[in-house]
Scaffold this motif. Structure first.
Motif, PDB file in Angstrom:
ATOM      1  N   SER A  75      42.921  43.052  34.501  1.00  0.00           N
ATOM      2  CA  SER A  75      44.177  42.933  33.772  1.00  0.00           C
ATOM      3  C   SER A  75      45.007  41.773  34.307  1.00  0.00           C
ATOM      4  O   SER A  75      45.725  41.104  33.569  1.00  0.00           O
ATOM      5  CB  SER A  75      44.960  44.254  33.824  1.00  0.00           C
ATOM      6  N   LEU A  76      44.873  41.498  35.620  1.00  0.00           N
ATOM      7  CA  LEU A  76      45.645  40.405  36.202  1.00  0.00           C
ATOM      8  C   LEU A  76      45.125  39.044  35.747  1.00  0.00           C
ATOM      9  O   LEU A  76      45.895  38.132  35.474  1.00  0.00           O
ATOM     10  CB  LEU A  76      45.575  40.472  37.732  1.00  0.00           C
ATOM     11  N   HIS A  77      43.793  38.911  35.691  1.00  0.00           N
ATOM     12  CA  HIS A  77      43.245  37.570  35.499  1.00  0.00           C
ATOM     13  C   HIS A  77      42.633  37.333  34.133  1.00  0.00           C
ATOM     14  O   HIS A  77      42.374  36.209  33.747  1.00  0.00           O
ATOM     15  CB  HIS A  77      42.214  37.273  36.586  1.00  0.00           C
ATOM     16  N   CYS A 124      37.803  38.725  38.693  1.00  0.00           N
ATOM     17  CA  CYS A 124      38.876  37.734  38.665  1.00  0.00           C
ATOM     18  C   CYS A 124      38.416  36.430  38.016  1.00  0.00           C
ATOM     19  O   CYS A 124      39.219  35.552  37.752  1.00  0.00           O
ATOM     20  CB  CYS A 124      39.363  37.427  40.078  1.00  0.00           C
ATOM     21  N   MET A 169      37.732  36.613  47.208  1.00  0.00           N
ATOM     22  CA  MET A 169      37.220  36.803  48.554  1.00  0.00           C
ATOM     23  C   MET A 169      36.491  38.138  48.678  1.00  0.00           C
ATOM     24  O   MET A 169      36.921  39.152  48.124  1.00  0.00           O
ATOM     25  CB  MET A 169      38.390  36.746  49.533  1.00  0.00           C
ATOM     26  N   MET A 206      34.406  43.341  41.941  1.00  0.00           N
ATOM     27  CA  MET A 206      35.856  43.201  41.851  1.00  0.00           C
ATOM     28  C   MET A 206      36.256  41.733  41.965  1.00  0.00           C
ATOM     29  O   MET A 206      37.126  41.253  41.255  1.00  0.00           O
ATOM     30  CB  MET A 206      36.497  44.007  42.968  1.00  0.00           C
ATOM     31  N   GLU A 249      49.805  33.728  44.008  1.00  0.00           N
ATOM     32  CA  GLU A 249      49.169  34.869  43.360  1.00  0.00           C
ATOM     33  C   GLU A 249      48.235  34.440  42.226  1.00  0.00           C
ATOM     34  O   GLU A 249      47.231  35.087  41.956  1.00  0.00           O
ATOM     35  CB  GLU A 249      50.236  35.836  42.827  1.00  0.00           C
ATOM     36  N   GLU A 300      42.120  46.573  37.645  1.00  0.00           N
ATOM     37  CA  GLU A 300      43.355  45.929  38.092  1.00  0.00           C
ATOM     38  C   GLU A 300      43.174  44.414  38.106  1.00  0.00           C
ATOM     39  O   GLU A 300      44.027  43.659  37.623  1.00  0.00           O
ATOM     40  CB  GLU A 300      43.707  46.426  39.501  1.00  0.00           C
ATOM     41  N   ALA A 301      42.022  43.970  38.644  1.00  0.00           N
ATOM     42  CA  ALA A 301      41.741  42.528  38.670  1.00  0.00           C
ATOM     43  C   ALA A 301      41.560  41.987  37.260  1.00  0.00           C
ATOM     44  O   ALA A 301      42.029  40.899  36.930  1.00  0.00           O
ATOM     45  CB  ALA A 301      40.493  42.273  39.510  1.00  0.00           C
ATOM     46  N   ARG A 358      44.964  33.163  43.978  1.00  0.00           N
ATOM     47  CA  ARG A 358      44.151  34.239  44.544  1.00  0.00           C
ATOM     48  C   ARG A 358      43.457  34.987  43.422  1.00  0.00           C
ATOM     49  O   ARG A 358      44.081  35.383  42.447  1.00  0.00           O
ATOM     50  CB  ARG A 358      45.028  35.220  45.309  1.00  0.00           C
ATOM     51  N   GLY A 359      42.207  35.211  43.596  1.00  0.00           N
ATOM     52  CA  GLY A 359      41.472  35.910  42.557  1.00  0.00           C
ATOM     53  C   GLY A 359      41.090  34.950  41.457  1.00  0.00           C
ATOM     54  O   GLY A 359      39.936  34.645  41.258  1.00  0.00           O
ATOM     55  N   ASN A 373      39.172  51.701  38.502  1.00  0.00           N
ATOM     56  CA  ASN A 373      40.599  51.369  38.513  1.00  0.00           C
ATOM     57  C   ASN A 373      40.841  50.054  39.247  1.00  0.00           C
ATOM     58  O   ASN A 373      41.593  49.196  38.785  1.00  0.00           O
ATOM     59  CB  ASN A 373      41.360  52.518  39.191  1.00  0.00           C
ATOM     60  N   GLN A 374      40.171  49.881  40.381  1.00  0.00           N
ATOM     61  CA  GLN A 374      40.420  48.692  41.195  1.00  0.00           C
ATOM     62  C   GLN A 374      39.810  47.438  40.573  1.00  0.00           C
ATOM     63  O   GLN A 374      40.336  46.344  40.725  1.00  0.00           O
ATOM     64  CB  GLN A 374      39.903  48.918  42.617  1.00  0.00           C
ATOM     65  N   ILE A 375      38.706  47.606  39.862  1.00  0.00           N
ATOM     66  CA  ILE A 375      38.135  46.453  39.157  1.00  0.00           C
ATOM     67  C   ILE A 375      39.014  46.118  37.950  1.00  0.00           C
ATOM     68  O   ILE A 375      39.306  44.954  37.675  1.00  0.00           O
ATOM     69  CB  ILE A 375      36.688  46.752  38.721  1.00  0.00           C
TER      70      ILE A 375
END
Lengths: 338, 376
Positions: free
Chosen positions: B136-138, B189, B112, B185, B103, B133-134, B106-107, B129-131
């Protein structure tokens, strides 16, 4: 926002539906073979009494006038008095006595499948072709296949003999309850009363919700299986979203979309289906009352109950539209966009 | 039109492999079905240097997308990577990583962009929201900060009125816009390597050109390496530094882009180039390669292209060709051009060449698989 104007339009559309529903009810009741005056006087066949009853009930008025009165009374919620089943008692009072039992039964027979069938289906969909999936799927088919009237009788038989069969007495287990009587619904906020009422309704709710449970399980499984192979789920994985979050954020919400009409559709079925189950478990709810009113030609009661059911269905429909609007932002984009 | 090929110097064979950002060696991805084992990717090797664009080209079914998914760790049961496979990213071995360990790759390391922008965005969440999400993750961004960054990213990929667009749903975007949002998106990442799996195939030609231009700009800006998967030779010519041609799960030819177009050695590559309309002006009929890509279900004992190859000879059906260096034509002396064909190396006699391939095929690379294999 177009989603909410769509929702508002759907709610407004319900008004003509209620109107047509009540009209059709009137037509069926008055055009059918039912003669309420004959039902009131019973088998004596006294013509004088018959005409006087007809006059006092307003049945000698022209039909269109009766129709106008009928509509006016319903839409102002003046349901009048029962003619036959419980002569002279206000319909409102009868509904007040019988409705809570049915609502309690209906509530749990929607909730049990929702909290048992759906999670099982989602679990099976997330772990397809494993032993637990097979067990859950097979169970779903079995639950769906058992007819309510049969299952109800078996439940009653098994539970009344639980002492001999399982070595404990269902009736006195944890709290004292009966198997075939209406549940006590007083002071539900007291935990003990609440649990007692829950235990009393549990067998009936399981029977009534059995088919829904199987349905929701199987459709939940398919929906999850389908959704988790969607490209956007792979995209989410590709950007490093942890597995658990993918499931509850990206899979569940999309899998719920096809389930909304299933769940609300089940809720409709419970209205009609509850008559059988209420009879077997002697719950004496609205289903029983409606049945009694119909075979006794108690017109005000039948009409009012029908009106009540129509409002209930329309209410469920509005809830369904509300759920759709909340879950799926594409609602209201008729035709355009995928 | 052709990308700057001098950058490919970084990827020459002389250099130690670890220096490249991504190093794929003997990657074998198989899918187990009830009847057989499909060798979707069968022992391919390639590398991508920092800032380089490698094109992966081939017909449908040649294993391009499976290669991409193998690198991303997105191959699920019934598919698996065989134990000899190696994918090194930034010096870290990716094969055998657990799902949780992957995980972070990825990103963060590799992002990808998928083929179909219509279905790669979740329909029930806003693009923002979907951008976010990335983000906040990375990058650990959240709330207003994340929204601002998302707007910035959408502006970067050329979405007008990004501040309003960020709170719209995917169905309110056009196809080209969606692909831009998907790219935003991926960029959110902050990756070092971007894998583009046919990112323009689902788009019309003008939008396609815009997206390619955007990718080139972003590459320059962020110093990205790109693995560009496509079946479109025209797109390859436009965006890539080097090209690997895939056929039936194998890389049959690998060369810098100018070299490949001017001096294609493998008969399959020649066939592919001959079937591009724009290069064949004046021809009455566009040439095609007859037949279909076979589905490899056993370790190769022959040349998989032989049945369709106009230059095939007897040995092609008995010896599996290995990639060998071939003579280059372009000025770039160390162009690192290889082809897996029994016709090469061209300075040897045909018998010598065939023997060389037969010997090279035997040792470690394929040997470990063959010993357990079923068909020999």
């Amino acid at each position: 926002m177009s989603r909410w104007s769509y929702f508002a339009r759907r709610v407004l559309l319900m008004i003509p539906i209620v109107f047509f529903g009540t009209t059709i009810t009137f037509v069926i009741l008055r055009m059918g073979p039912i003669d309420p005056a004959a039902a009131v006087i019973g088998a004596s066949g006294d013509t004088e009494a018959y005409t006087s009853v007809r006059r006092s009930l307003g049945l000698d008025q022209p039909l269109w006038l009766q129709y106008v009165d009928y509509l006016r009374d319903l839409f102002t919620l003046q349901f009048g008095y029962s003619w036959v089943v419980n002569r002279g008692r206000p319909v409102w009072e009868l509904i007040g006595v019988y409705a809570p039992r049915t609502i309690w039964l209906g509530f749990w027979s929607v909730m049990l499948p929702l909290f048992v069938g759906l999670p099982l289906g989602f679990y099976a969909g997330l772990n397809p072709n494993t032993l637990s999936d097979y067990v859950a799927s097979f169970g779903g088919i079995v639950w769906r296949a058992m007819p309510n009237f049969w299952l109800a009788v078996i439940f009653v038989a098994v539970l009344t003999q639980s002492e001999q069969l399982f070595g404990f007495q269902w009736e006195s287990w944890l709290v004292e309850t009966n198997i075939v009587t209406p549940p006590e619904l007083q002071r539900l906020w007291v935990p003990e009363n609440f649990f007692g009422a829950f235990k009393a309704i549990l067998p009936a709710a399981l029977v009534l919700g059995s088919a829904s449970m199987g349905n929701e399980m199987r459709i939940g499984r398919t929906a999850v299986l389908e959704t988790k192979n969607e490209n956007y789920v792979e995209t989410a994985r590709a950007k490093g979203v942890p597995g658990r979050k993918i499931v509850y954020k990206h899979v569940f919400r999309n899998a719920l979309i096809p389930l909304v009409p299933i769940i609300t559709g089940e809720a409709f079925l419970l209205l009609g289906g509850s008559v059988l189950v209420e009879t077997v478990f002697s719950i004496n709810g609205l289903g029983y009352l409606f049945y009694a009113a119909t075979i006794n030609a108690d017109l005000p009661l039948v009409g009012s109950l029908m009106f009540f059911f129509i409002l209930l269905s329309v209410g469920i429909n509005i809830v369904q539209d509300l759920l759709y609007t909340l879950i799926d932002p594409r609602v209201g984009y008729g035709g355009e966009g995928a | 039109m052709v990308a700057d090929s001098s950058r490919s110097d970084a990827g020459t064979a002389a250099e130690p492999a670890d220096d490249r950002l991504l190093e794929v060696e003997n990657l074998q991805t198989v899918f187990h079905t009830e009847r057989e084992t499909i060798r979707a990717v069968d022992g391919i090797s390639f590398g991508i240097a920092e800032g380089e664009t490698l094109g992966l080209v081939g017909e449908s079914g040649s294993g391009k997308s499976v290669t991409a998914r193998s690198i991303m760790g997105l191959v699920d049961s019934p598919g698996e990577l065989l134990p000899d496979s190696s994918i090194r990213f930034d010096g870290r071995e990716l094969t055998g990583l657990s799902e949780t360990q992957y995980e972070s790759v990825r990103g963060g390391g590799v992002a990808m962009v998928f083929q179909d922008p219509l279905s790669t965005l979740n329909p029930v969440y806003t693009v923002g929201n979907q951008i976010e999400e990335a983000l906040s993750l990375h990058r650990g961004l959240s709330g207003l900060e994340a929204t601002e960054k998302a707007i910035e990213l959408l502006e970067d990929v050329g979405i007008p009125d990004a501040a309003r667009r960020v709170s719209e749903y995917p169905h309110e975007f056009s196809g080209g816009m969606r692909q831009r949002a998907v790219i935003a998106m991926a960029l959110a990442c902050d990756p070092d390597l971007l894998i583009c799996d046919e990112p323009t195939t689902a788009l019309d030609v003008t939008i396609q050109a815009q997206i390619l231009e955007l990718l080139a700009d972003l590459q320059e800006e962020h110093g990205l390496s790109i693995l560009f998967i496509t079946h479109d030779m025209g797109v390859i010519a436009e965006v890539c530094d080097r090209v690997a041609v895939m056929y039936a799960g194998e890389v049959v030819e690998q060369a810098p882009v100018v070299e490949l177009f001017e001096n294609p050695r493998h008969p399959y590559t020649r066939g592919l180039l001959r079937s591009i309309p724009s290069t064949q002006r004046g021809a009455d009929r566009l040439e095609t390669i007859e037949g279909e890509v076979p589905t490899p279900n056993a370790p190769a004992t022959d040349c998989r292209f032989a049945p369709r190859c106009p230059e095939a000879f007897d040995a092609c059906r008995e010896v599996h060709p290995e990639p060998v260096p071939v003579a280059t034509e372009t000025a770039d002396a160390d162009a690192d051009h290889t082809a897996a064909c029994l016709l090469y190396p061209e300075d040897e006699t045909r018998e010598q060449a065939v023997d060389r391939h037969a010997i090279e095929d035997a040792p470690p690379g394929a040997g470990a698989v063959d010993s357990g294999g079923e068909s020999r």
